[in-house]
Design a protein around this motif. Structure first.
Motif, PDB file in Angstrom:
ATOM      1  N   SER A  88     141.605  38.183 -68.495  1.00 46.69           N
ATOM      2  CA  SER A  88     141.463  37.223 -69.578  1.00 46.69           C
ATOM      3  C   SER A  88     140.407  36.210 -69.150  1.00 46.69           C
ATOM      4  O   SER A  88     140.498  35.628 -68.068  1.00 46.69           O
ATOM      5  CB  SER A  88     142.795  36.533 -69.837  1.00 46.69           C
ATOM      6  OG  SER A  88     142.598  35.508 -70.792  1.00 46.69           O
TER       7      SER A  88
ATOM      8  N   THR B  41     142.588  41.519 -84.560  1.00 47.80           N
ATOM      9  CA  THR B  41     142.345  40.095 -84.318  1.00 47.80           C
ATOM     10  C   THR B  41     142.981  39.258 -85.421  1.00 47.80           C
ATOM     11  O   THR B  41     142.999  39.661 -86.584  1.00 47.80           O
ATOM     12  CB  THR B  41     140.819  39.824 -84.276  1.00 47.80           C
ATOM     13  OG1 THR B  41     140.208  40.797 -83.426  1.00 47.80           O
ATOM     14  CG2 THR B  41     140.525  38.430 -83.776  1.00 47.80           C
ATOM     15  N   ASP B  42     143.464  38.113 -85.053  1.00 46.06           N
ATOM     16  CA  ASP B  42     144.053  37.146 -85.982  1.00 46.06           C
ATOM     17  C   ASP B  42     143.093  36.909 -87.156  1.00 46.06           C
ATOM     18  O   ASP B  42     141.888  36.705 -86.963  1.00 46.06           O
ATOM     19  CB  ASP B  42     144.277  35.844 -85.206  1.00 46.06           C
ATOM     20  CG  ASP B  42     144.877  34.750 -86.056  1.00 46.06           C
ATOM     21  OD1 ASP B  42     146.107  34.604 -86.041  1.00 46.06           O
ATOM     22  OD2 ASP B  42     144.087  34.046 -86.745  1.00 46.06           O
TER      23      ASP B  42
ATOM     24  N   GLN C 172     140.477  36.485 -78.518  1.00 45.35           N
ATOM     25  CA  GLN C 172     141.821  36.010 -78.868  1.00 45.35           C
ATOM     26  C   GLN C 172     141.798  34.567 -79.360  1.00 45.35           C
ATOM     27  O   GLN C 172     142.606  34.166 -80.174  1.00 45.35           O
ATOM     28  CB  GLN C 172     142.758  36.157 -77.656  1.00 45.35           C
ATOM     29  CG  GLN C 172     143.180  37.614 -77.435  1.00 45.35           C
ATOM     30  CD  GLN C 172     143.410  37.942 -75.977  1.00 45.35           C
ATOM     31  OE1 GLN C 172     143.115  37.140 -75.096  1.00 45.35           O
ATOM     32  NE2 GLN C 172     143.928  39.136 -75.727  1.00 45.35           N
ATOM     33  N   GLU C 173     140.867  33.788 -78.824  1.00 45.73           N
ATOM     34  CA  GLU C 173     140.713  32.403 -79.289  1.00 45.73           C
ATOM     35  C   GLU C 173     139.238  32.127 -79.507  1.00 45.73           C
ATOM     36  O   GLU C 173     138.401  32.626 -78.762  1.00 45.73           O
ATOM     37  CB  GLU C 173     141.238  31.408 -78.244  1.00 45.73           C
ATOM     38  CG  GLU C 173     142.741  31.431 -78.059  1.00 45.73           C
ATOM     39  CD  GLU C 173     143.155  30.595 -76.850  1.00 45.73           C
ATOM     40  OE1 GLU C 173     142.558  29.520 -76.641  1.00 45.73           O
ATOM     41  OE2 GLU C 173     144.034  31.063 -76.089  1.00 45.73           O
TER      42      GLU C 173
ATOM     43  N   GLY D 269     139.319  35.686 -74.336  1.00 46.23           N
ATOM     44  CA  GLY D 269     139.672  37.050 -74.711  1.00 46.23           C
ATOM     45  C   GLY D 269     139.774  37.933 -73.494  1.00 46.23           C
ATOM     46  O   GLY D 269     139.714  37.483 -72.355  1.00 46.23           O
ATOM     47  N   LYS D 270     139.913  39.228 -73.757  1.00 39.33           N
ATOM     48  CA  LYS D 270     140.185  40.196 -72.704  1.00 39.33           C
ATOM     49  C   LYS D 270     138.950  41.083 -72.505  1.00 39.33           C
ATOM     50  O   LYS D 270     138.307  41.482 -73.481  1.00 39.33           O
ATOM     51  CB  LYS D 270     141.362  41.071 -73.156  1.00 39.33           C
ATOM     52  CG  LYS D 270     142.199  41.593 -72.025  1.00 39.33           C
ATOM     53  CD  LYS D 270     143.517  42.075 -72.595  1.00 39.33           C
ATOM     54  CE  LYS D 270     144.150  43.139 -71.737  1.00 39.33           C
ATOM     55  NZ  LYS D 270     145.305  43.696 -72.449  1.00 39.33           N
TER      56      LYS D 270
END
Lengths: 581, 581
Positions: free
Chosen positions: B18, B54-55, B97-98, B75-76
């Motif tokens: 991450s 993804t969100d 992720q963000e 993110g990853k």
């Protein structure tokens, strides 16, 4: 090279070699028919010897050498009979076979030795001779080493050195600019930079990520011992950082310098809020080589009928440990010292905690021994201590007590030049009120960001707004300072508004920066070190003059080259200016 | 830090981690419901990916990102399905992720890519955006690396960097000075240094032995592509040296730079007398990436009735190999090109050595084929070659033929930017006659020493006196020059006399230096490199502009900050000057 070796490198391992040295005649002496000459260069001193075996013409020539003659000698390395363990070449001497005078020298106007007999003016005029003396040369060698270490350290951390322009634009903020008339643009002027502030911020907008520069800056201000019209900054800026990152990286740099250059590990640097520094030391750059913190006494001394204390905003003192023996005369002198216009105190109250356990104050009329005991307790005082107290308006009295604390620290021998006490001072106020102009000024500079939680106070209580600003202090001297910057155009505009700029003025002066903030400016912050001051602290000097090769005097003059000077009328005509003297 | 990694460092070895990255949006594209974003920082580019997993809010945010937005993503690290072998991070991508927008960006006025669509003026105004482009940033990274290598190399050889003053004294010698009015000394001016020449010599008198400085210098001259009002020199001086030592040390430095920065070993540098450079190339800075040396024809072409040759002081030509096919029209164009006022030739004679073996000149009326054969022999010409000949006054015709040689070198593809041909040019004349002022000027500067064996010629044939002066030339560009200096007061006085200084003028301007020579000045010499030019050669650029972060335009203006500019009347009043525009 005209030499095979320097004057600092020959040792017993060179015995029997034929060598050629060049350098200056430090001194020469005749001892029972043998002539000894010390020849000096930057690297050391080597002893030459001429005796009965030496060619008579060479001996005659040697006898006529004066101090500071430049010579070249060839000879054989011999072991000395009487060795000098204080210098690296002390085991050997050179038996002279050839001697050439490369240049003669008049008698120097002052002694070229570690302790000289030359006055300041004379040494300034012949600065090139003063620079021959070991202490001054060593300062400049130190400066070179420090600059090299700084560059290496920062480069290893991906900082890149970028040269920013010297011919820039005059701005009304900050100190007075030096200006340069432009011949190609008549009627217009460049200014010399007070710092590369806006350029380094633009480099962050450009994505340079980590910038540094060891760079000359200029301020046309009245001068004193630690100020020069041109001075050198170690100027740094980083993107995508928070305050903590900057403190860590530059604490690392400073510790690295102390380790590399002085062999000292300073450990972690303590940190202090600006507000605490003012409360405990009355200064935003406290000398924390010693304690002697301020103790506030309002709660225990008011309401006893002593009007000076009753009417004072702040009553605050220090404990001068072991000085209860100060005589009345000494205390009166100290009071007079405090009353000088530079400090401006109106008076001083003292209390002796005598070695016999008795307590005696200069206000015994108002405070009995029980009350004085409370004072002693507040200071943690012991028998033999002397408590010194000032009273008055908070800001003024803190400033005065700061001076008194430093003075007592010196008298108590607590300010050792070989001890180094670093301190980060954090959370400076964003603004300070300028009585003269009747408006708020940026304490640091207009690009410093306020703490987000304090922004709302800008309208209601500007003086309470804290900035993301920090200083690095060593031994009571500010050696570096910086901040997290504003990177948002609206916030930058708000700052200019609070600093009294009209929208048009702000745009005219700093439009390029505010425009840049609209094209993707990253969060960024930085720091700048006063390189001259840093070097002077490392060299154990009070003034920055002797870490600068060719400094100017207090009138901004270089007396060696006689500058500034009048220029030709033709020059002024070309520049379309004239003087109005 | 706001990031865990830079955009240039993640590889397959980071899979599954991450990470948090910060940077600028280079570009973004939607492909079948998946959004790919390239995020860029100084260190590289990394691909972000947002897909159906993804969100939704983040995907929506990502779709609205514009070019040059500053973002922070967490993110990853995943392995890419379609890899990009052209970039170090091409094996991976970040599954977002963000996503945080750190700053928005207006649409840039030009493309921030290697090839941009922005014109020169626009890029200058938004220099901070132009600096985001790889080619420009790489130039400044190169410059940083070169400066670091130079400092390291010289420090290892015991050179120490000493900062000399920027506020100095105006002197009538050399180029025009920028001046700075002194507020503390009304009516007087500082000057900005054209070079630290006198200071570095004083440091030698002080015994510093080996000095260098990477330093800003200033000349108020009319500007062109390779000239800026402020420029940077690598300035060096050494004591107890002869010319040979300086050539060796700085050839070593230059070779070191080529090895370290470009991975090239240039081998030993050839050397050439100034007189030979003028004779063979018509230039004191010949481009020796290619031969095409001048061939003088006086002996074989005179006396055949061709008055232009018969009346010429010099008939000289070059062999443009393989260009016999040039048409009459091409040759006429070349002649017109030579006749432009910048070059000023009156005409050109040519001879084709045709592939069929025939010889054909533009002056066949005067020279038969046998005679033309002698010409061909003189040039070592072969079938297919084209001989180009100019005639006239020696200095002028050499200068003109130098231009023609360079032009033909370019046309023949002989001036490859990736090839580097260094050359030392030695034994420059000490003086040159200035038609305008009707007197002799120092070719280098007034502190350059004449060759001892030539001193006697100062009175009888000043133009024939050779100096201990040398230039380092690379690819036809002078990148460094220096000399062995005068270190004797009498000789320095003699030089000033020959330069037309009265004793009083010499004393007034340079008294401090001549005085210094009386207190034990060592033999010394030095060199200075034009650092901007050196960097531009390493970067393969024709102009120095793009190795300078914030250059000025040909009017000396910084159009980004709009400088120079008018200053406030109050500022001028304080300085006791006014403008006469």
């Amino acid at each position: 090279m005209l030499r095979t070796h320097t004057c600092g490198e020959l040792t017993i391992s060179n015995l029997g070699q034929s060598v050629t040295l060049t350098g200056w005649v430090q001194k020469s002496r005749d001892l029972g028919g043998t002539t000894f000459i010390d020849v000096r260069d930057r690297y050391g001193i080597t002893q030459l010897v001429l005796n009965a075996d030496t060619d008579a013409a060479i001996r005659e020539q040697a006898r006529n050498l004066g101090r500071e003659f430049v010579i070249r000698v060839t000879g054989k390395v011999l072991e000395r009979t009487s060795k000098n363990p204080r210098i690296p070449t002390g085991d050997i001497e050179i038996e002279v076979q050839e001697l050439e005078i490369l240049n003669e020298a008049k008698i120097p106007p002052f002694l070229i030795e570690d302790e000289t007999d030359g006055g300041e003016e004379l040494r300034a005029k012949y600065r090139y001779l003063d620079l021959r003396r070991n202490p001054i040369r060593n300062n400049l060698l130190l400066r070179h080493n420090m600059a090299q270490e700084i560059r290496r350290y920062l480069s290893d951390l991906n900082f890149i050195e970028v040269e920013t322009p010297v011919l820039i634009k005059s701005t009304p903020e900050g100190a007075r600019d030096f200006v340069v008339p432009s011949r190609m643009n008549p009627g217009e002027f460049y200014a010399l930079p007070q710092s590369p502030q806006t350029f380094k911020q633009l480099l962050m907008v450009s994505g340079f990520d980590r910038y540094f520069q060891i760079v000359k800056c200029f301020r046309d201000e009245d001068l004193r011992a630690d100020r020069q019209p041109e001075f050198t900054q170690v100027d740094c800026e980083l993107s995508f950082v928070e305050q903590e990152d900057i403190l860590n990286i530059f604490e690392g740099l400073t510790r690295h310098l102390f380790t590399k250059v002085k062999g000292l590990d300073l450990g972690d640097f303590p940190r202090m809020q600006y507000a605490d520094a003012m409360r405990l030391y009355g200064s935003d750059k406290p000398d924390v080589r010693f304690g002697m913190e301020f103790v506030e006494l309002n709660d225990i001394v008011k309401g006893k009928g002593f009007s000076i204390f009753d009417n004072a905003e702040l009553i605050v003192g220090i404990n001068a440990k072991g000085k209860a023996g100060y005589t009345r005369k000494q205390l009166d002198e100290l009071t007079e010292w405090l009353k000088r216009p530079q400090i401006g105190a109106t008076g001083m109250i003292y209390m002796r905690y005598n070695t016999d356990g008795s307590l005696k104050s200069s206000v015994d009329k108002f405070y009995n021994e029980d009350e004085l005991k409370k004072w002693a307790e507040a200071f943690g005082a012991e028998q033999g201590d002397l408590i010194l107290i000032l009273a008055g308006q908070t800001d003024k009295v803190r400033k005065q007590l700061n001076e008194l604390r430093l003075e007592m620290g010196s008298r108590l021998g607590l300010r050792d030049k070989n001890k180094f006490a670093p301190l980060w001072v954090l959370d400076f106020p964003l603004l300070e009120f300028d009585e003269e102009s009747g408006r708020w000024h940026a304490m640091h500079h207009p690009f410093t960001s306020p703490k987000p939680e304090d922004i709302a106070l800008l309208d209601t209580d500007p003086g309470a707004v804290r900035a993301n600003a920090y200083d690095l202090v060593i031994n009571g001297t500010e050696i570096g300072g910086g901040s997290i910057r504003i990177h948002n155009k609206d916030l930058q505009g708000l700052m200019f508004k609070h600093l009294g700029f009209s929208k048009e003025e702000a745009q005219k002066q700093f439009g390029f920066l505010m425009d840049a903030f609209e094209f993707g400016a990253p969060p960024h912050g930085g720091i700048a070190f006063g390189f001259d001051r840093l070097c002077s602290i490392f060299a154990g000097l009070d003034s920055i003059r002797d870490v600068i090769a060719f400094p100017k005097n207090n009138s901004g003059r270089d007396v060696m080259i006689d500058s500034p000077s009048v220029i030709a009328d033709a020059q002024m005509q070309e520049l379309k200016i004239k003087t109005t003297v």
